[in-house]
Design a protein around this motif. Structure first.
Motif, PDB file in Angstrom:
ATOM      1  N   HIS A  19       0.819  -1.221   0.000  1.00 48.59           N
ATOM      2  CA  HIS A  19       0.000   0.000   0.000  1.00 48.59           C
ATOM      3  C   HIS A  19       0.850   1.268   0.000  1.00 48.59           C
ATOM      4  CE1 HIS A  19       0.938   0.663   4.252  1.00 48.59           C
ATOM      5  NE2 HIS A  19       0.775  -0.644   4.403  1.00 48.59           N
ATOM      6  N   LYS A  20       2.173   1.102   0.072  1.00 55.25           N
ATOM      7  CA  LYS A  20       3.049   2.287   0.123  1.00 55.25           C
ATOM      8  C   LYS A  20       3.691   2.534  -1.244  1.00 55.25           C
ATOM      9  CE  LYS A  20       5.604   2.953   3.695  1.00 55.25           C
ATOM     10  NZ  LYS A  20       6.643   2.769   4.751  1.00 55.25           N
ATOM     11  N   LYS A  21       4.203   3.738  -1.417  1.00 55.26           N
ATOM     12  CA  LYS A  21       4.890   4.074  -2.658  1.00 55.26           C
ATOM     13  C   LYS A  21       6.182   3.270  -2.786  1.00 55.26           C
ATOM     14  CE  LYS A  21       6.224   8.006  -5.500  1.00 55.26           C
ATOM     15  NZ  LYS A  21       6.300   9.483  -5.598  1.00 55.26           N
ATOM     16  N   ILE A  22       6.908   3.129  -1.658  1.00 56.75           N
ATOM     17  CA  ILE A  22       8.130   2.322  -1.624  1.00 56.75           C
ATOM     18  C   ILE A  22       8.021   1.338  -0.481  1.00 56.75           C
ATOM     19  CG2 ILE A  22      10.621   2.344  -1.258  1.00 56.75           C
ATOM     20  CD1 ILE A  22      10.761   5.043  -2.558  1.00 56.75           C
ATOM     21  N   THR A  23       8.182   0.065  -0.775  1.00 55.44           N
ATOM     22  CA  THR A  23       8.152  -0.998   0.225  1.00 55.44           C
ATOM     23  C   THR A  23       9.531  -1.630   0.295  1.00 55.44           C
ATOM     24  OG1 THR A  23       5.821  -1.442  -0.275  1.00 55.44           O
ATOM     25  CG2 THR A  23       7.048  -3.148   0.917  1.00 55.44           C
ATOM     26  N   HIS A  44      17.802  -5.359   1.449  1.00 56.03           N
ATOM     27  CA  HIS A  44      18.106  -6.221   0.304  1.00 56.03           C
ATOM     28  C   HIS A  44      17.503  -5.691  -1.004  1.00 56.03           C
ATOM     29  CE1 HIS A  44      19.662 -10.285  -0.818  1.00 56.03           C
ATOM     30  NE2 HIS A  44      18.923 -10.024  -1.885  1.00 56.03           N
ATOM     31  N   ALA A  45      16.247  -5.276  -0.941  1.00 57.73           N
ATOM     32  CA  ALA A  45      15.556  -4.825  -2.159  1.00 57.73           C
ATOM     33  C   ALA A  45      14.413  -3.907  -1.764  1.00 57.73           C
ATOM     34  CB  ALA A  45      15.043  -6.026  -2.954  1.00 57.73           C
ATOM     35  N   HIS A  46      13.878  -3.190  -2.757  1.00 57.87           N
ATOM     36  CA  HIS A  46      12.658  -2.441  -2.496  1.00 57.87           C
ATOM     37  C   HIS A  46      11.761  -2.477  -3.727  1.00 57.87           C
ATOM     38  CE1 HIS A  46      14.848   1.337  -4.040  1.00 57.87           C
ATOM     39  NE2 HIS A  46      13.913   1.086  -4.909  1.00 57.87           N
ATOM     40  N   ILE A  47      10.466  -2.323  -3.471  1.00 54.30           N
ATOM     41  CA  ILE A  47       9.466  -2.298  -4.539  1.00 54.30           C
ATOM     42  C   ILE A  47       8.914  -0.876  -4.613  1.00 54.30           C
ATOM     43  CG2 ILE A  47       7.236  -3.170  -5.322  1.00 54.30           C
ATOM     44  CD1 ILE A  47       7.894  -5.800  -3.898  1.00 54.30           C
ATOM     45  N   HIS A  48       9.006  -0.285  -5.799  1.00 51.58           N
ATOM     46  CA  HIS A  48       8.589   1.102  -5.997  1.00 51.58           C
ATOM     47  C   HIS A  48       7.354   1.130  -6.892  1.00 51.58           C
ATOM     48  CE1 HIS A  48       9.147   5.082  -8.284  1.00 51.58           C
ATOM     49  NE2 HIS A  48       8.538   5.341  -7.153  1.00 51.58           N
ATOM     50  N   PHE A  49       6.297   1.794  -6.395  1.00 48.85           N
ATOM     51  CA  PHE A  49       5.087   1.977  -7.187  1.00 48.85           C
ATOM     52  C   PHE A  49       5.113   3.386  -7.770  1.00 48.85           C
ATOM     53  CE2 PHE A  49       0.515   3.325  -7.324  1.00 48.85           C
ATOM     54  CZ  PHE A  49       0.182   2.581  -8.450  1.00 48.85           C
ATOM     55  N   ASP A  50       5.201   3.510  -9.104  1.00 50.57           N
ATOM     56  CA  ASP A  50       5.330   4.811  -9.748  1.00 50.57           C
ATOM     57  C   ASP A  50       3.991   5.402 -10.181  1.00 50.57           C
ATOM     58  OD1 ASP A  50       6.514   3.493 -12.970  1.00 50.57           O
ATOM     59  OD2 ASP A  50       4.605   3.286 -11.911  1.00 50.57           O
ATOM     60  N   VAL A  56      10.623  -3.835  -8.876  1.00 53.64           N
ATOM     61  CA  VAL A  56      11.483  -4.314  -7.802  1.00 53.64           C
ATOM     62  C   VAL A  56      12.940  -4.063  -8.191  1.00 53.64           C
ATOM     63  CG1 VAL A  56      11.540  -6.686  -8.715  1.00 53.64           C
ATOM     64  CG2 VAL A  56      12.079  -6.264  -6.311  1.00 53.64           C
ATOM     65  N   THR A  57      13.740  -3.591  -7.237  1.00 55.01           N
ATOM     66  CA  THR A  57      15.146  -3.273  -7.486  1.00 55.01           C
ATOM     67  C   THR A  57      16.003  -3.838  -6.368  1.00 55.01           C
ATOM     68  OG1 THR A  57      14.507  -1.213  -8.537  1.00 55.01           O
ATOM     69  CG2 THR A  57      16.806  -1.406  -7.894  1.00 55.01           C
ATOM     70  N   SER A  58      17.120  -4.477  -6.733  1.00 60.25           N
ATOM     71  CA  SER A  58      18.072  -4.971  -5.735  1.00 60.25           C
ATOM     72  C   SER A  58      18.898  -3.815  -5.214  1.00 60.25           C
ATOM     73  CB  SER A  58      18.982  -6.030  -6.361  1.00 60.25           C
ATOM     74  OG  SER A  58      19.979  -6.435  -5.445  1.00 60.25           O
ATOM     75  N   ILE A  59      18.918  -3.636  -3.895  1.00 60.91           N
ATOM     76  CA  ILE A  59      19.680  -2.542  -3.280  1.00 60.91           C
ATOM     77  C   ILE A  59      21.102  -2.986  -2.982  1.00 60.91           C
ATOM     78  CG2 ILE A  59      19.831  -1.005  -1.281  1.00 60.91           C
ATOM     79  CD1 ILE A  59      16.818  -1.165  -1.071  1.00 60.91           C
ATOM     80  N   ASP A  60      21.224  -4.180  -2.405  1.00 62.79           N
ATOM     81  CA  ASP A  60      22.548  -4.687  -2.046  1.00 62.79           C
ATOM     82  C   ASP A  60      23.276  -5.182  -3.296  1.00 62.79           C
ATOM     83  OD1 ASP A  60      24.258  -7.307  -0.968  1.00 62.79           O
ATOM     84  OD2 ASP A  60      24.311  -5.589   0.392  1.00 62.79           O
ATOM     85  N   ARG A  61      24.494  -4.699  -3.518  1.00 57.69           N
ATOM     86  CA  ARG A  61      25.218  -5.028  -4.739  1.00 57.69           C
ATOM     87  C   ARG A  61      25.481  -6.532  -4.858  1.00 57.69           C
ATOM     88  NH1 ARG A  61      30.756  -1.892  -5.565  1.00 57.69           N
ATOM     89  NH2 ARG A  61      31.223  -3.090  -3.693  1.00 57.69           N
ATOM     90  N   HIS A  75      13.285  -5.116 -12.141  1.00 59.70           N
ATOM     91  CA  HIS A  75      12.265  -5.821 -12.929  1.00 59.70           C
ATOM     92  C   HIS A  75      10.898  -5.192 -12.663  1.00 59.70           C
ATOM     93  CE1 HIS A  75      10.324  -9.155 -15.000  1.00 59.70           C
ATOM     94  NE2 HIS A  75       9.470  -9.240 -13.985  1.00 59.70           N
ATOM     95  N   ARG A  76      10.100  -5.072 -13.748  1.00 57.64           N
ATOM     96  CA  ARG A  76       8.720  -4.612 -13.606  1.00 57.64           C
ATOM     97  C   ARG A  76       7.861  -5.834 -13.329  1.00 57.64           C
ATOM     98  NH1 ARG A  76       4.242  -4.178 -16.836  1.00 57.64           N
ATOM     99  NH2 ARG A  76       5.396  -4.914 -18.666  1.00 57.64           N
ATOM    100  N   LEU A  77       7.202  -5.818 -12.172  1.00 59.70           N
ATOM    101  CA  LEU A  77       6.443  -6.984 -11.747  1.00 59.70           C
ATOM    102  C   LEU A  77       5.092  -7.068 -12.453  1.00 59.70           C
ATOM    103  CD1 LEU A  77       7.170  -6.709  -7.910  1.00 59.70           C
ATOM    104  CD2 LEU A  77       8.065  -8.458  -9.469  1.00 59.70           C
ATOM    105  N   VAL A  78       4.722  -8.293 -12.801  1.00 61.37           N
ATOM    106  CA  VAL A  78       3.387  -8.557 -13.340  1.00 61.37           C
ATOM    107  C   VAL A  78       2.726  -9.605 -12.455  1.00 61.37           C
ATOM    108  CG1 VAL A  78       4.055  -7.968 -15.702  1.00 61.37           C
ATOM    109  CG2 VAL A  78       4.255 -10.340 -14.928  1.00 61.37           C
ATOM    110  N   HIS A  79       1.449  -9.762 -12.643  1.00 60.23           N
ATOM    111  CA  HIS A  79       0.676 -10.663 -11.790  1.00 60.23           C
ATOM    112  C   HIS A  79       1.257 -12.081 -11.797  1.00 60.23           C
ATOM    113  CE1 HIS A  79      -2.711 -12.015  -9.508  1.00 60.23           C
ATOM    114  NE2 HIS A  79      -3.160 -12.831 -10.478  1.00 60.23           N
ATOM    115  N   GLU A  80       1.448 -12.631 -10.577  1.00 57.74           N
ATOM    116  CA  GLU A  80       1.944 -13.994 -10.322  1.00 57.74           C
ATOM    117  C   GLU A  80       3.420 -14.173 -10.652  1.00 57.74           C
ATOM    118  OE1 GLU A  80      -2.209 -16.518 -10.606  1.00 57.74           O
ATOM    119  OE2 GLU A  80      -0.707 -16.794 -12.192  1.00 57.74           O
TER     120      GLU A  80
END
Length: 607
Positions: A19-23, A44-50, A56-61, A75-80
């Motif tokens: 429900h947040k812009k960044i999780t 480790h990662a975060h999910i950004h809703f634009d 989803v983006t990996s934060i830790d190198r 990666h742009r997430l799609v259903h399932e």
């Protein structure tokens, strides 16, 4: 609602709504989704809703991230989609269930509408900032927008002034100012936001575990409160506080998110509005200072310049000759013009001639004129500068550059008030007052045989010495601000003032070219700078041109050496008299000279 489903061994799946812009996802408990997986990084990662897609983006190198079995950094997430980080698998679901599609789309549409409304209000506020510099009206406009987008019934803008928080605006939903602002605020909530610099939402204050026992909450009988910080580059400007007294209109997380986003963007605009207001007040103070310290076209508040002004006032009404001395760029011609303007000759001409800028073979003709045929190219009679100044004032700038043979003729013109044109012997009377200026030490020029002593005393009836800019204290900033507000509109720039670092650099720089050099630096900055506040780089005052800061012991030694040299020069090199004047043993002066000249052994004392 979009969600992530995590399969937990022995516990069954757990669903995390997005429900947040960044999780944020990781091992640390600070994350929105904290997973007990030793293979995960703390973050480790975060999910950004634009607003349209979840990415989803990996934060830790070095952290693992794979989507549907393929390694990814983003990666742009799609259903399932199945996402694996560390040893944990998470399944992304865009919908809770098929039947919930309509509700999800409606919620997303509501969220987008609220976001657009927030940005529209912010845009309207920025438009007002560009067209209106009335700070009070702008801040009221800002709070009206805040109340509108947050669905509040009252709002408060609290700004940090020095170390104190002050309520600058208090408004209600009817766009009226509230008289009893302080009595409607919860101190405990504001204090926590100021201390943590993080937003707070208290959806039901009277039943909130943290704040329900706070006296301010109980006394106010608060129903719902949001308070978000106003930050500009990490620095706290203040906070926005909104409240609802109606249980039916309690704030939700989406209200806090909209307000937080608005506050983050508004902070920069608010900072600019405060800066414009500060510059406006600064300009008013500058105008008052200029009126107080202005002497014609000359600005000066330091004691040395005030003494110059007093001297000019006294000598202006007389007809005596004046010698104006000082370094190049200190404003000698301005002083000469002011002497003329305040004299009884003010309605007559003021003629300037730079004695160092005209070739020697032409200077006599320029000063005294010539007759036809006096030399090659003299095809007609021509009056000189002395003729042009008849009934007024002639200003001989850089008089120290004048050749010796012309000095004799200048002396005669001053003594007898007559001039003789080149090519004829008939003298012509002229009624003039002579002002002269030089950046040379004429006493030294006289000793060297380059300047006539009798002319010096004829010109130097009264001496007006202009101090260098570096010795004029706060005058440098008053003049700098005056020049900036004079040239910025002329060159069509957007420059409004100086940054704090620029002020430090201006005060620290030695200005060997004095006011002329300062003027040139500011002109260049007004033309080339593309920001409202000029920095040291815009003015060309970088570290390599600023004087180095010496250790105190070295500074003392440097001053002592320079001062001894000055006194030696005044005493024509007499070491014994210099020692007596300085109140030191003569051997101190002898050792100083040994060090300066690089000689070995002691010098014998003078008889």
């Amino acid at each position: 609602m979009p969600s992530l489903k995590v399969a937990l061994p022995g516990k069954g799946p757990k669903v995390y709504p997005l429900h947040k812009k960044i999780t944020s996802i990781g091992l640390s408990e600070e994350n929105d989704i904290s997973l007990e997986d030793p293979l995960l990084a703390d973050s480790h990662a975060h999910i950004h809703f634009d607003g349209r897609d979840f990415n989803v983006t990996s934060i830790d190198r070095n952290g693992d991230l794979s989507i549907n079995g393929k390694r990814r950094k983003k990666h742009r997430l799609v259903h399932e989609d199945v996402m694996k980080i560390g040893s944990t698998e998470l399944t992304f679901s865009l919908y809770d269930e098929a039947a919930a599609t309509h509700n999800s789309e409606a919620a997303e549409l509501t969220q987008r509408t609220e976001a657009l409304n927030s940005y529209r209000k912010l845009y309207e506020f920025s438009e007002r900032l560009l067209s209106n510099y009335d700070l009070s009206a702008l801040l009221e406009s800002l709070m009206d927008a805040v109340i509108d987008i947050s669905n509040a019934d009252k709002g408060f803008l609290i700004l940090l002034e020095g170390n104190e928080l002050r309520v600058k605006v208090a408004r209600n939903v009817k766009r009226e100012n509230l008289a009893d602002a302080l009595e409607q605020l919860s101190d405990s909530i504001v204090d926590k936001v100021v201390k943590t610099k993080r937003p707070i939402i208290v959806s039901d204050a009277l039943h909130d575990q943290e704040f329900q026992n706070a006296m301010s909450v109980m006394n106010l009988k608060l129903s719902s409160v949001m308070c978000v910080p106003l930050l500009e580059r990490g620095n706290l400007l203040g906070c926005i506080y909104v409240g609802n007294s109606q249980v039916a209109r309690l704030f939700s997380e989406r209200h806090l998110e909209a307000l937080t986003i608005f506050a983050a963007q508004a902070s920069l605009l608010l900072r600019n509005a405060l800066l414009v207001n500060e510059l406006k007040l600064d300009n008013k103070l500058l105008s008052e200072k200029l009126e107080q310290y202005r002497f014609g076209d000359i600005i000066g508040s330091c004691p040395a310049m005030q003494e110059v002004f007093r001297k000019v006032q006294k000598i202006a009404t007389t007809d005596i000759s004046v010698m104006i001395t000082g370094e190049t760029g200190t404003g000698k011609e301005l002083i000469a013009r002011e002497v003329h303007r305040r004299s009884q000759r003010a309605k007559g001409p003021f003629i300037t001639i730079n004695c160092g800028a005209i070739p020697e073979n032409l200077l006599e003709s320029e000063l005294f004129g010539h007759v036809r045929g006096a030399f090659t190219g003299a095809v007609a009679n021509k009056p000189g500068k002395f003729h042009a100044a008849d009934g007024g004032t002639i200003f001989l700038d850089e008089i120290g550059e004048m050749p010796l043979n012309l000095q004799v003729k200048i002396l005669r013109a001053l003594q007898e008030k007559v001039v003789v044109r080149v090519g004829e012997n008939r003298p012509e009377s002229v009624d003039i007052r002579v002002l002269a200026a030089t950046n040379r030490v004429l006493e030294t020029e006289i000793k060297a045989g380059r300047f006539r002593e009798d002319l010096y005393y004829r010109l130097n009836v009264v001496n007006v010495h202009l101090p260098p800019l570096r010795d004029r204290g706060e005058d440098v900033m008053v003049i700098a601000k005056y020049l900036l507000h004079r040239f910025a509109p002329e060159f069509g720039g957007t420059v409004k003032g100086f940054s704090p670092n620029a002020v430090i650099a201006i005060r620290k720089f030695g200005w060997p070219g004095n006011i002329r050099q300062l003027e040139n630096h500011i002109k260049k900055a007004c033309v080339l700078a593309d920001r409202a506040l000029l920095g040291p780089d815009d003015l060309g005052l970088t570290g390599d041109v600023l004087p180095a800061i010496l250790p105190l012991a070295d500074a003392k030694d440097k001053f002592q050496r320079e001062y001894i040299n000055q006194v030696l020069e005044l005493n024509s090199g007499n070491r014994t008299k210099t020692a007596r004047d300085l109140g030191v043993d003569p051997r101190t002066i002898f050792r100083h000279l040994e060090k300066e000249d690089g000689e070995e052994g002691e010098l014998e004392p003078e008889a």
